[in-house]
Write a protein that holds these residues in place. Structure first.
Motif, short mmCIF file in Angstrom:
data_model
loop_
_atom_site.label_atom_id
_atom_site.label_comp_id
_atom_site.label_asym_id
_atom_site.label_seq_id
_atom_site.Cartn_x
_atom_site.Cartn_y
_atom_site.Cartn_z
N ARG A 32 0.82 -1.21 0.00
CA ARG A 32 0.00 0.00 0.00
C ARG A 32 0.85 1.26 0.00
O ARG A 32 2.04 1.20 0.28
CB ARG A 32 -0.92 0.01 1.24
N GLY A 33 0.23 2.36 -0.28
CA GLY A 33 0.92 3.63 -0.20
C GLY A 33 1.41 4.09 -1.57
O GLY A 33 1.64 3.29 -2.47
N LEU A 34 1.54 5.43 -1.68
CA LEU A 34 1.93 6.03 -2.95
C LEU A 34 3.29 5.51 -3.42
O LEU A 34 3.49 5.24 -4.60
CB LEU A 34 1.97 7.56 -2.78
N LYS A 35 4.22 5.36 -2.43
CA LYS A 35 5.56 4.93 -2.80
C LYS A 35 5.55 3.53 -3.42
O LYS A 35 6.29 3.24 -4.35
CB LYS A 35 6.48 4.95 -1.57
N SER A 36 4.69 2.67 -2.88
CA SER A 36 4.64 1.30 -3.40
C SER A 36 4.16 1.30 -4.85
O SER A 36 4.38 0.34 -5.57
CB SER A 36 3.73 0.44 -2.54
#
Lengths: 221, 314, 548
Positions: C24-28
Motif C-alpha cells: 500500500r501507499g503512494l511509494k509502493s
C-alpha cells in the motif's frame, strides 16, 4: 530464435538473476536484445543529424568546404586514434571480465576512462579555439574576414554533432565509472558480466559514430 | 444523379481539370460505398445469423483458406494499382503547364495575397483572369508557408519562402471563385482569403487597362469601406474598438497616438497615409512591427479612400 | 452476459493478496517494478490526458458552432487545436494501448512474470510523467499555436512555449522507445514454455510490429524536435529559409516519424480487435498467419510512405508518385485484416457484451477510415482534399473510430482482469451506443465540410458550412455524454467488492488462467502452452461454447 521450450532450472537463486527470468542465459540474451535495440535508436538519432548535414552541404557546398578549413585535422586525427585505443581497452575489459580476471578488468576500465578523458580534453582545446575565433553556431557566429558567406551553418552542425557525441562520451564515462564500483564490489564473474558487455557495446557505438564524424567534418573534399 | 451528388459532396467545377478530378473522385466514392456496404452487410448478416443462441452452441474449426486470402489480397491490390495510375495521370495534367500560359506572380504574406500581372499592375486579395486562357501562377512567400487553394478549380499548392512554386489552370466558369490559404499560418490564417474573378477577354483587358478602377463611381468613404475588406485590412484592424493584431481604427483619427519610442503623434491625414504606405516608420506602442508595406501597391484614389474611411471611424 | 458469468461463479482471489492489495501507499506504486501496476498507472495517466485533450476538443467544437468569434479569440482557438492535437497524440493515443493495456496484459498473455526490463519500464513511466509535466508547464506558460505538426518556419518564428513543448515531446518519445524495447525483448525471451511464435496471441504480434516502429521512427522525431529547438535558440539555419535552410526538410523529417507513428497508434488497436472478435465469436481466428504477417508488413511499409503528406509541398511529382504507390500498398494488409476478422465471425456463436460492441463499431468505423484513406492517397484527388476537413475527418475515423474505440474494447475486455470487478453491462451498452452515434455525427459531417472545400485549422469560416458544423458540434456533446456515462459506471464498479471470475468471457488466453486480479507474480505455476492461440474450437473435437 530457438523454438524449444525454455528449460526451467531450479538452481539456487544466483544473486544477479532477476526473479522473472528462468535462467542466466535467458537474462543475458534479453539484455543483449535490449542493448542492440537501444543502439539502433542511437544510430537513428545521429542519422537525423547526418541527413540534415548532407542536405545542407549539398545546398551550400562552398560554404561547408571553406568552413571545414577552420578545423584542426591533426587534433581530430589524434582524437580518432585515442577513441580507437579506448575501444581496444574496452574490448580487453570485457574479455578480462569473461575470464574472471578482476584486476585486469579494473585496469582496462580505468584505462578506457582515461582515454575518454583525453578525448574530452582535446575536444575542449578545439572548442575553446572555436569560441575564441567566433566560430560559433547560428546567430552567435562572429568570425571576421570570411570570403565565403554562410559558414555559420557548418558550425551549427559541427557543434550539434560533436556536442551530442560529447554528451554520449560523458554518459559512457558515467557508465564505466559505475562498472568500476561494481567490479570493486566483486559483482562480475565469468557467469555474470552482462553490464560490462553492454557498456562495451555502447562504447563501441560511440566510437563508431566518431569514426563517421571525423571524415565528415574534418576531411571534406 | 452525379450533379445531385456533386452538389452535396463537392464545390462547383470551375475548370475542365476539375471535371477530370471529379470523375476519379466519384469512382472512388462508388467504390468506397460498395466496399463499405459489403463489409457492413456481411457483418450485419453474421451478427444476426450467428448470434449466440445458448451455451450449447458449437462452433466449427475453420482457420484458413489460402484461396480466399489470395483473392481478397489480389482484388484490392489490382484495384488500388488501377487507382494509382488514374490519379497519377490527372496529377501530371496539373503538374505540367502549357507553354503559352500567361504568367502572374503571386506573393503571399501574413495574411494577404498579392498578385502582379505581366503589365506591372498589382492587386491585393483579388485575382483577375481571362476566361478559357491558361494562366500560370509563379508563387513565393515573404514569411511562413502558405498554400494557394481554389476549391472550384481543384488546385492547391504550398507557397514557400525563398523558393518558387507554381500552379496553372484554365478557368471555364465566369464569375467569382474563392481562394483560401490552406496551410496554417497563424492568427488570421482563416481570414487569408481571396477572390478570383474570371471575366471574358474584353472585360479582363479593360480591368488591366484601368488597373482595376473599381469603385470609380463610389463616394470615397464607401470605396474605402470596400477596400478595407478587399485589401485585407480587416484581418488585423477592427472598426469596433476591439484589439486585433493591429490597432483598431475606431476613434483613431484626430487622437494623440502613443508610439513605441515613447513619443506621441497626432493622427492626421499624413500620419495615416504614412502608416499605410510605410508602416514601419511609426509603430504604435504595444504592437508588433508586422504590417507589410503598401507602397506602390495602392493607387492614389485608393489611398484617399482608405484615409477617408478611417477618418469616418469615430 | 449473465449466463456466461454463471458458468464460473466467483473464483476471484479475495483471500490471497493480489497485485493491487499486496502493498500500500503512494511509494509502493511510484517505485513499483510490477508491469501490472505500471500498466494501471499508465492507464490512469492516459485517461487524465484524454480528459484534458477532450476538453480542448469540446472548446474547439463550441467555437466552431458559428462562423467568426463564438467564445474565444483566434489566438486562443489556434492554441486550443494545437494543444488538443499534442495532448491526444503524444500523451494519450501513443501510450494508450501499448503502455497501459499492453503493459498490463502482454506479459500475462505470454505467461511471463514481468516484462524483460522492469526498471526500464518504470523509467518509461517516469519519463512519461516528466514529459506530461513539461507539457502542462508549456500549456500554462504561454501555450503554443503551431499545430501539432510544428511546421517550420512558422514554429521557429512564433512566440509561446514552443521549445518547452517540443522538448516535452522529445522526452515522451524516449518513454515510447523504452516501451518498445521492452516489448521486443519480452516477446523474444519471455514466452511461456511451449508458446512458439505462431502460438502467440495476435496481440503480441501487433505489439511486436508496433515496437519496431517505435524503435526505428521515434529517434528521428527526437532529433528533429531538438533541431527545431536549436533553430529557435541558436538560429542554426537548417529549417530557416532566410538563413539558407530548407523548411520542407522539416516536413520530411517530421513525417518520416509521424506517418509510421499513426501505425504506432492503429496497430495496437488492431491487436485488441484480434483478441476480442475470436473470444466473443467463440471461434479460432481465421487466417492467423495472414493477420500476423500483415502487422509486420504494415510496420515495414509504413516507413516508405511519409511523402503522401506532402503532395502539394513542392516535392517533385516523381517523389509524389512513388509515395502514392507505396501508400496504396500499405492499405492492403489493413484490408486483409478486416476480411479475416469478418471470416472469423462466420459460423461463430456471437455474443454482444461491451468489448464486442466496440469491436463491431471498430470494424464499421475503421472501414470508413480506411476507404477514405484510399481517396486521400490518390494523387490528384488529394490535391483538392489536402489540408481540408476531409483529412481531419479521415484522421479521426482511423484514430478515434479505430484506435480509441479499440482501446475502449480492450479496456472493457481486460477491466475485470485488471481490477477484479464487473461493470454494469447495461450502462456499458448505452454508453457504447452514445459514443458510436456521437462519433459519427461529429466526424461524418466533417467529410462533407472538407470535400466541399473548407480548409482545416480555420477559426472563421464561410456561412454555407455552418449547418454541417452545427451537426458536428451537437455530435460532440453526444460523444461527451457517452464518455461521462462510461466514467460513471467504471468508477461505480471499483466501489464494489471483487466479483469478477478469473475468466468472465470464457476466453482462451493465458491471462485468463490466473485469478482476477492476478497475484503479484502473475501465475502460481509457470503455464505450459500445448495448443494454438484461440483454441475456441479444435480440429479434433467440437466443444460447446458453454463448456469453456
Amino acid at each position: 530464435m530457438s523454438e524449444t521450450p525454455v528449460v526451467i532450472e531450479q538452481h539456487g537463486h544466483a544473486p544477479f538473476l532477476q526473479h522473472h527470468f528462468h535462467t542466466a542465459e535467458q537474462q543475458a540474451d534479453a539484455s543483449k536484445i535490449g542493448m542492440w535495440l537501444f543502439l539502433v535508436t542511437e544510430v537513428l538519432l545521429f542519422g537525423g543529424l547526418f541527413v540534415g548535414f548532407a542536405v545542407m552541404q549539398s545546398m551550400h557546398p562552398e560554404a561547408f568546404f571553406a568552413a571545414h578549413h577552420h578545423l584542426d585535422r591533426t587534433l581530430g586525427l589524434i582524437n580518432t586514434l585515442v577513441l580507437l585505443v579506448s575501444s581496444y581497452t574496452m574490448v580487453m575489459a570485457v574479455d578480462s571480465a569473461r575470464r574472471g580476471k578482476q584486476r585486469a578488468l579494473m585496469i582496462y576500465l580505468l584505462l578506457t576512462l582515461m582515454f575518454a578523458a583525453v578525448f574530452l580534453g582535446i575536444k575542449y582545446i578545439e572548442y575553446s579555439h572555436k569560441f575564441h575565433e567566433g566560430l560559433l553556431p547560428g546567430k552567435y557566429y562572429s568570425h571576421a574576414g570570411d570570403t565565403v558567406p554562410g559558414q555559420f551553418m557548418f558550425f551549427s552542425f559541427y557543434f550539434m554533432m560533436t556536442g551530442l557525441h560529447g554528451i554520449h562520451i560523458v554518459l559512457g564515462m558515467a557508465a564505466i565509472t559505475w562498472l568500476c564500483f561494481r567490479a570493486r564490489r566483486g559483482d562480475f564473474s565469468p557467469a555474470y558480466y552482462t553490464p560490462v558487455d553492454m557498456v562495451g557495446l555502447y562504447w563501441h557505438l560511440v566510437d563508431i559514430i566518431w569514426i563517421y564524424l571525423f571524415p565528415l567534418l574534418y576531411l571534406i573534399q | 444523379m452525379r450533379d445531385w451528388l456533386r452538389s452535396i459532396l463537392l464545390p462547383a467545377e470551375g475548370t475542365s481539370y476539375a471535371g477530370s478530378v471529379d470523375s476519379l473522385f466519384f469512382f472512388l466514392f462508388y467504390m468506397g460505398v460498395f466496399f463499405f456496404l459489403l463489409i457492413a452487410g456481411l457483418l450485419t448478416y453474421f451478427l444476426i445469423r450467428y448470434r449466440r443462441r445458448g451455451p450449447d452452441d458449437r462452433t466449427p474449426y475453420i482457420v484458413k483458406n489460402h484461396k480466399l486470402e489470395v483473392v481478397w489480397t489480389l482484388i484490392p491490390l489490382s484495384l488500388v494499382i488501377f487507382i494509382f495510375f488514374w490519379g497519377f495521370h490527372t496529377y501530371m495534367d496539373a503538374a505540367v503547364s502549357p507553354g503559352d500560359a500567361m504568367e502572374i506572380r503571386v506573393t503571399a504574406r501574413k495574411w494577404v495575397w498579392e498578385f502582379e500581372y505581366p503589365n506591372g499592375i498589382r492587386s491585393l486579395n483579388e485575382l483577375h483572369v481571362p476566361l478559357n486562357k491558361p494562366v500560370k501562377l509563379l508563387m513565393t512567400s515573404e514569411d511562413v508557408i502558405h498554400s494557394f487553394y481554389v476549391p472550384t478549380f481543384r488546385i492547391k499548392q504550398d507557397v514557400l519562402p525563398n523558393t518558387y512554386t507554381q500552379l496553372w489552370f484554365t478557368a471555364k466558369e465566369p464569375g467569382m471563385h474563392r481562394l483560401f490559404c490552406a496551410e496554417y499560418c497563424g492568427t488570421s490564417h482563416s481570414d487569408m482569403l481571396g477572390r478570383i474573378f474570371v471575366d471574358d477577354e474584353k472585360t479582363y483587358n479593360e480591368w488591366l487597362e484601368t488597373g482595376g478602377d473599381e469603385g470609380k463611381d463610389m463616394p470615397l468613404a464607401e470605396f474605402g469601406a470596400m477596400l478595407f475588406k478587399s485589401r485585407g485590412c480587416n484581418t488585423c484592424h477592427t472598426i469596433d474598438g476591439t484589439r486585433g493584431e493591429g490597432p483598431s481604427f475606431r476613434g483613431v483619427f484626430g487622437s494623440q497616438v502613443k508610439l513605441q519610442d515613447g513619443s506621441t503623434v497626432l493622427a492626421d491625414e499624413n500620419y495615416i497615409r504614412e502608416s499605410i504606405l510605410r508602416p514601419q516608420a511609426k509603430i504604435v506602442a504595444g504592437y508588433q512591427p508586422i504590417m507589410p508595406t503598401f507602397e506602390g501597391m495602392l493607387r492614389e484614389r485608393e489611398i484617399n479612400a482608405l484615409v477617408e474611411f478611417i477618418k469616418a471611424q469615430r | 452476459m449473465a449466463d456466461v458469468m454463471a458458468l464460473k461463479p466467483g473464483v476471484g482471489g479475495q483471500a490471497a493478496p493480489n497485485y493491487l492489495t499486496a502493498s500500500r501507499g503512494l511509494k509502493s506504486w511510484l517505485f513499483t517494478l510490477d508491469h501490472k501496476r505500471i500498466g494501471v498507472m499508465y492507464l490512469a495517466s492516459v485517461l487524465a490526458a484524454f480528459l484534458i485533450g477532450g476538453v480542448f476538443a469540446m472548446l474547439i467544437r463550441m467555437e466552431l458552432l458559428t462562423p467568426g468569434p463564438t467564445l474565444m479569440s483566434a489566438e486562443a482557438y489556434n492554441k486550443a487545436f494545437t494543444l488538443h492535437g499534442v495532448v491526444m497524440i503524444f500523451l494519450f493515443i501513443i501510450p494508450s494501448i501499448p503502455a497501459a493495456l499492453g503493459n498490463f496484459a502482454l506479459p500475462l498473455m505470454l505467461g511471463a512474470k514481468d516484462v524483460a526490463f522492469p526498471r526500464l519500464n518504470l523509467a518509461s513511466y517516469w519519463l512519461y510523467l516528466a514529459g506530461a509535466l513539461m507539457g502542462v508547464v508549456a500549456m500554462v506558460s504561454g501555450g503554443i499555436d503551431t499545430g501539432w505538426t510544428f511546421y517550420t518556419p512558422y514554429s521557429s518564428s512564433t512566440g509561446g512555449a514552443v521549445s518547452l513543448m517540443t522538448l516535452a515531446a522529445f522526452v515522451l518519445g524516449f518513454s515510447s522507445i523504452f516501451t518498445g524495447i521492452n516489448f521486443i525483448a519480452t516477446i523474444h525471451k519471455l514466452r511461456a514454455p511451449g508458446m512458439t511464435w505462431f502460438r502467440m496471441p495476435l496481440f503480441a504480434w501487433s505489439m511486436y510490429a508496433t515496437a519496431i516502429i517505435q524503435i526505428l521512427a521515434t529517434p528521428v522525431i527526437g532529433i528533429t524536435l531538438l533541431l527545431l529547438v536549436m533553430e529557435r535558440v541558436f538560429n542554426v539555419g537548417i529549417f530557416d529559409p532566410k538563413l539558407g535552410g530548407d523548411p520542407v526538410l522539416f516536413q520530411h523529417f517530421f513525417w518520416f516519424y509521424s506517418h509510421p507513428a499513426v501505425y504506432i497508434m492503429i496497430l495496437p488497436g488492431m491487436a485488441v480487435i484480434s483478441e476480442v472478435i475470436p473470444c466473443f465469436s467463440k471461434k479460432p481466428i481465421f487466417g492467423y498467419k495472414a493477420v500476423a504477417y500483415s502487422s509486420v508488413a504494415i510496420a515495414l511499409v509504413s516507413f516508405l510512405v511519409w511523402g503522401h503528406h506532402m503532395y502539394v509541398s513542392g516535392q517533385t511529382p516523381v517523389a509524389s508518385a512513388i509515395f502514392s504507390f507505396l501508400t496504396f500498398l500499405v492499405a492492403i494488409p489493413s484490408a486483409v485484416k478486416v476480411f479475416n476478422w469478418l471470416a472469423t465471425m462466420y459460423r461463430g456463436s456471437i455474443s454482444f457484451q461491451a468489448p464486442m460492441l466496440y469491436a463491431i463499431a471498430f470494424l464499421l468505423l475503421f472501414a470508413i477510415g480506411g476507404l477514405t484513406g484510399i481517396v486521400l492517397g490518390t494523387l490528384s484527388v488529394d490535391v483538392h482534399l489536402h489540408d481540408t476537413y476531409f483529412v481531419v475527418a479521415h484522421f479521426h475515423y482511423v484514430m478515434m473510430g479505430g484506435t480509441v474505440i479499440a482501446f475502449l474494447a480492450g479496456l472493457h475486455y481486460w477491466w475485470p482482469k485488471m481490477f477484479g470487478r464487473m461493470y454494469s453491462e447495461k450502462w456499458a451498452r448505452i454508453s457504447a451506443a452514445l459514443v458510436f452515434v456521437g462519433f459519427n455525427l461529429t466526424f461524418f459531417a466533417q467529410f462533407l465540410v472538407g470535400s466541399r472545400g473548407m480548409p482545416r485549422r480555420y477559426y472563421n469560416y464561410l456561412e454555407e458550412f455552418q449547418p454541417l458544423h452545427i451537426v458536428s458540434t451537437v455530435g460532440s456533446w453526444v460523444l461527451a455524454a457517452g464518455f461521462f456515462l462510461m466514467a460513471g459506471y467504471l468508477y461505480a464498479s471499483l466501489r464494489k467488492p471483487i466479483d469478477a471470475p478469473a475468466n468472465p468471457w470464457g476466453a482462451t488466453g493465458l491471462e485468463w488462467q490466473t485469478s482476477s486480479p492476478p497475484s503479484v507474480h502473475n501465475f502460481d505455476h509457470v503455464p505450459v502452452v500445448t495448443t494454438e492461440a484461440y483454441a475456441y474450437a479444435t480440429e479434433t473435437e467440437e466443444t460447446t461454447v458453454g463448456a469453456r
